[in-house]
Design a protein around this motif. Sequence first.
Motif, PDB file in Angstrom:
ATOM      1  N   GLU A 166       0.815  -1.215   0.000  1.00 14.03           N
ATOM      2  CA  GLU A 166       0.000   0.000   0.000  1.00 14.03           C
ATOM      3  C   GLU A 166       0.850   1.266   0.000  1.00 14.03           C
ATOM      4  O   GLU A 166       0.510   2.262  -0.643  1.00 14.03           O
ATOM      5  CB  GLU A 166      -0.969   0.000   1.187  1.00 14.03           C
ATOM      6  CG  GLU A 166      -0.325  -0.155   2.546  1.00 14.03           C
ATOM      7  CD  GLU A 166      -0.221  -1.603   2.991  1.00 14.03           C
ATOM      8  OE1 GLU A 166      -0.170  -1.827   4.221  1.00 14.03           O
ATOM      9  OE2 GLU A 166      -0.194  -2.499   2.120  1.00 14.03           O
ATOM     10  N   LEU A 167       2.004   1.226   0.698  1.00 16.13           N
ATOM     11  CA  LEU A 167       2.861   2.415   0.710  1.00 16.13           C
ATOM     12  C   LEU A 167       3.504   2.621  -0.659  1.00 16.13           C
ATOM     13  O   LEU A 167       3.677   3.759  -1.111  1.00 16.13           O
ATOM     14  CB  LEU A 167       3.941   2.266   1.795  1.00 16.13           C
ATOM     15  CG  LEU A 167       4.754   3.531   2.119  1.00 16.13           C
ATOM     16  CD1 LEU A 167       3.853   4.680   2.533  1.00 16.13           C
ATOM     17  CD2 LEU A 167       5.784   3.233   3.202  1.00 16.13           C
ATOM     18  N   THR A 168       3.842   1.508  -1.338  1.00 16.26           N
ATOM     19  CA  THR A 168       4.371   1.610  -2.694  1.00 16.26           C
ATOM     20  C   THR A 168       3.343   2.241  -3.627  1.00 16.26           C
ATOM     21  O   THR A 168       3.672   3.116  -4.446  1.00 16.26           O
ATOM     22  CB  THR A 168       4.761   0.215  -3.226  1.00 16.26           C
ATOM     23  OG1 THR A 168       5.732  -0.360  -2.366  1.00 16.26           O
ATOM     24  CG2 THR A 168       5.317   0.304  -4.639  1.00 16.26           C
ATOM     25  N   GLY A 169       2.106   1.813  -3.496  1.00 13.44           N
ATOM     26  CA  GLY A 169       1.041   2.411  -4.307  1.00 13.44           C
ATOM     27  C   GLY A 169       0.861   3.883  -4.016  1.00 13.44           C
ATOM     28  O   GLY A 169       0.636   4.690  -4.934  1.00 13.44           O
ATOM     29  N   PHE A 170       0.974   4.247  -2.752  1.00 12.86           N
ATOM     30  CA  PHE A 170       0.841   5.659  -2.385  1.00 12.86           C
ATOM     31  C   PHE A 170       1.941   6.489  -3.041  1.00 12.86           C
ATOM     32  O   PHE A 170       1.666   7.520  -3.666  1.00 12.86           O
ATOM     33  CB  PHE A 170       0.900   5.817  -0.857  1.00 12.86           C
ATOM     34  CG  PHE A 170       0.712   7.233  -0.408  1.00 12.86           C
ATOM     35  CD1 PHE A 170      -0.538   7.693  -0.043  1.00 12.86           C
ATOM     36  CD2 PHE A 170       1.779   8.121  -0.369  1.00 12.86           C
ATOM     37  CE1 PHE A 170      -0.717   9.025   0.354  1.00 12.86           C
ATOM     38  CE2 PHE A 170       1.620   9.428   0.014  1.00 12.86           C
ATOM     39  CZ  PHE A 170       0.358   9.883   0.372  1.00 12.86           C
ATOM     40  N   VAL A 171       3.189   6.044  -2.911  1.00 11.11           N
ATOM     41  CA  VAL A 171       4.320   6.820  -3.459  1.00 11.11           C
ATOM     42  C   VAL A 171       4.195   6.945  -4.970  1.00 11.11           C
ATOM     43  O   VAL A 171       4.484   7.999  -5.545  1.00 11.11           O
ATOM     44  CB  VAL A 171       5.653   6.154  -3.056  1.00 11.11           C
ATOM     45  CG1 VAL A 171       6.816   6.805  -3.797  1.00 11.11           C
ATOM     46  CG2 VAL A 171       5.863   6.257  -1.551  1.00 11.11           C
ATOM     47  N   SER A 172       3.744   5.888  -5.628  1.00 10.36           N
ATOM     48  CA  SER A 172       3.632   5.939  -7.098  1.00 10.36           C
ATOM     49  C   SER A 172       2.621   6.982  -7.562  1.00 10.36           C
ATOM     50  O   SER A 172       2.682   7.449  -8.697  1.00 10.36           O
ATOM     51  CB  SER A 172       3.246   4.563  -7.638  1.00 10.36           C
ATOM     52  OG  SER A 172       1.927   4.204  -7.214  1.00 10.36           O
ATOM     53  N   ALA A 173       1.703   7.371  -6.661  1.00 11.26           N
ATOM     54  CA  ALA A 173       0.683   8.365  -7.019  1.00 11.26           C
ATOM     55  C   ALA A 173       1.071   9.785  -6.608  1.00 11.26           C
ATOM     56  O   ALA A 173       0.299  10.722  -6.847  1.00 11.26           O
ATOM     57  CB  ALA A 173      -0.650   7.988  -6.365  1.00 11.26           C
ATOM     58  N   CYS A 174       2.249   9.947  -6.004  1.00 13.09           N
ATOM     59  CA  CYS A 174       2.652  11.265  -5.483  1.00 13.09           C
ATOM     60  C   CYS A 174       3.327  12.096  -6.576  1.00 13.09           C
ATOM     61  O   CYS A 174       4.557  12.132  -6.693  1.00 13.09           O
ATOM     62  CB  CYS A 174       3.596  11.102  -4.293  1.00 13.09           C
ATOM     63  SG  CYS A 174       2.770  10.598  -2.788  1.00 13.09           S
ATOM     64  N   ASP A 175       2.499  12.749  -7.388  1.00 11.00           N
ATOM     65  CA  ASP A 175       3.016  13.652  -8.421  1.00 11.00           C
ATOM     66  C   ASP A 175       2.553  15.089  -8.176  1.00 11.00           C
ATOM     67  O   ASP A 175       2.702  15.953  -9.041  1.00 11.00           O
ATOM     68  CB  ASP A 175       2.575  13.197  -9.806  1.00 11.00           C
ATOM     69  CG  ASP A 175       1.057  13.097  -9.936  1.00 11.00           C
ATOM     70  OD1 ASP A 175       0.346  13.480  -8.978  1.00 11.00           O
ATOM     71  OD2 ASP A 175       0.590  12.635 -10.996  1.00 11.00           O
ATOM     72  N   GLY A 176       1.993  15.336  -6.990  1.00 12.99           N
ATOM     73  CA  GLY A 176       1.546  16.675  -6.639  1.00 12.99           C
ATOM     74  C   GLY A 176       0.127  16.999  -7.029  1.00 12.99           C
ATOM     75  O   GLY A 176      -0.403  18.039  -6.628  1.00 12.99           O
TER      76      GLY A 176
END
Length: 537
Positions: free
Chosen positions: A483-493
């Motif tokens: 879930e944390l990997t999925g979160f980071v992959s969506a962090c584009d601002g």
Amino acid sequence: MSDFSSVPSAPRSRDIWLLQALAADLEEAEYTVNGVAAFLGEDAAAALERDQLVPALLACRAEAEAAAPRRIAVPVQLWLLGETVERAQLDAALPRTGTEGLLELGLIERGRVAGTFRAAVDLRPYGTDDGGTGSAGNPDGDLWVASDLGSHQRPGVLRRDHVLGIGQASLSLAQLTVRAPVGRALDLGTGCGIQTFHLLRHADHVTATDISERALGFTRFNLMLNAPQLDINPEQPGERFTLRLGSLLEPVAGEKFDLAVSNPPFVITPRTGGEGERYTYRDGGLAGDGIVAALVAGLEAVLRPGGTAQMLGNWEIPAGREQDWSARLEEWLPDGTDAWVIQRETLTPPEYAEMWLRDAAQGREREEYAAAYAGYLEDFASRDVGTVGFGSLWLRRRKPGAEPLRRFEDITHPIEQPVGPHLDAAVRRFDWVSACTNLADVHLRVADDVTEERHQRPGAEHPGVILLRQGAGLRRTNLMSTELTGFVSACDGELSVGQIVAALAALLDRPDPEFGENLISEVRNLVLDGFLIPDRW
């Protein structure tokens, strides 16, 4: 009160004109960091860094045979190699200062053969590339630093009040220190003054202290020799720096500073068998790790609210408590002091004894060495010491009402240098996160130096291990959950933290509030470590 310009057996700095003449001579002779490197060549320069003098000596001898020898060979031979030179060589290489001027400054002494001279000190070029942003002087300019000659230049037992030169520890502290502009700075245990050099680039005024009068004499000489580069008015040096004689915080009792730095004499030395009387320059005269404990406990008293201190040190770790190594340091800390301690290395008592007996470079007889070695082991055993930790300490006098910062971590892998700017950014992120009332509303992006690494068995459908790595700063690695990997992959601002968490909860069919709370807590840690950066902070 002494101004330390004429301390016995230290360079003298009263004659401003003579110091200016020497600086001009050294610059014209190209006795600079780049000049010495170019003269010696890559291999000889690298050998000199290892205290191996022979390749540099061969280069100087070859230069002496040239039709028109370059002037740089003489100061290299004299101060870096500890070789004897003749009066005519000195007068030709350093014409403004000349032999008599060097004698007057205390930089040379007469040799055994008439008409020859040898170094009384080590005087070498230095560059201040520490990542600072101060405007004083030239950030990467040519400076010169005097200190006592090392055992590789002048064999024999080092004097009790030996003044160390530029070593790896002093360079590490210079690269570690946060270089934000400040009003008043403190260099505690200044030695030959290296940290003061760096502090003057971003501090209005520096107070430098030491237990050794000779050290303060060296420091004043170094500051005055480099006065133009350090923005010091030679006629009014007190406008930029003050020198104080005394132990620990006694010389500045009752004063307040914005920043304090210290590379204290923290080496643990047995106080029996004469060992404790030989090395004041490296152990400060206190038993065990007492000098580090005293500074950690006392620095808050000389800091303004919000003021910081950065220092190096080592600390004893009781046997069997290696995993709980921070416990003793936490006992030293006052309630109002923030702390971030990074342990870089640990040594067992035998390893510690071997390192510092080797550092003493005394060429002892076998029985004397064995007795000294046994003294170290007995001393550590008397306090049930299992290992000794080395590292850096960042301290801050906490402002009233602020969230406490206490962080203790092992980082033994290589880190980016200078690391000071990254420590500054990390502390500012902590303060920002502490003040953030609702992280769910924040928009995040992945830091530019962060990469993702996946590992999986051949033929496996999904990776078994996902790592997030930093390429800069402290170069941390974070083990990621799905879930944390999925979160980071969506962090584009584009999406807020709350929006991404809600989307993942729906995707993974995790509507329970605990899922979102735990994930936001992990996200907070990634922000604190610099993997994720807020869009505005």
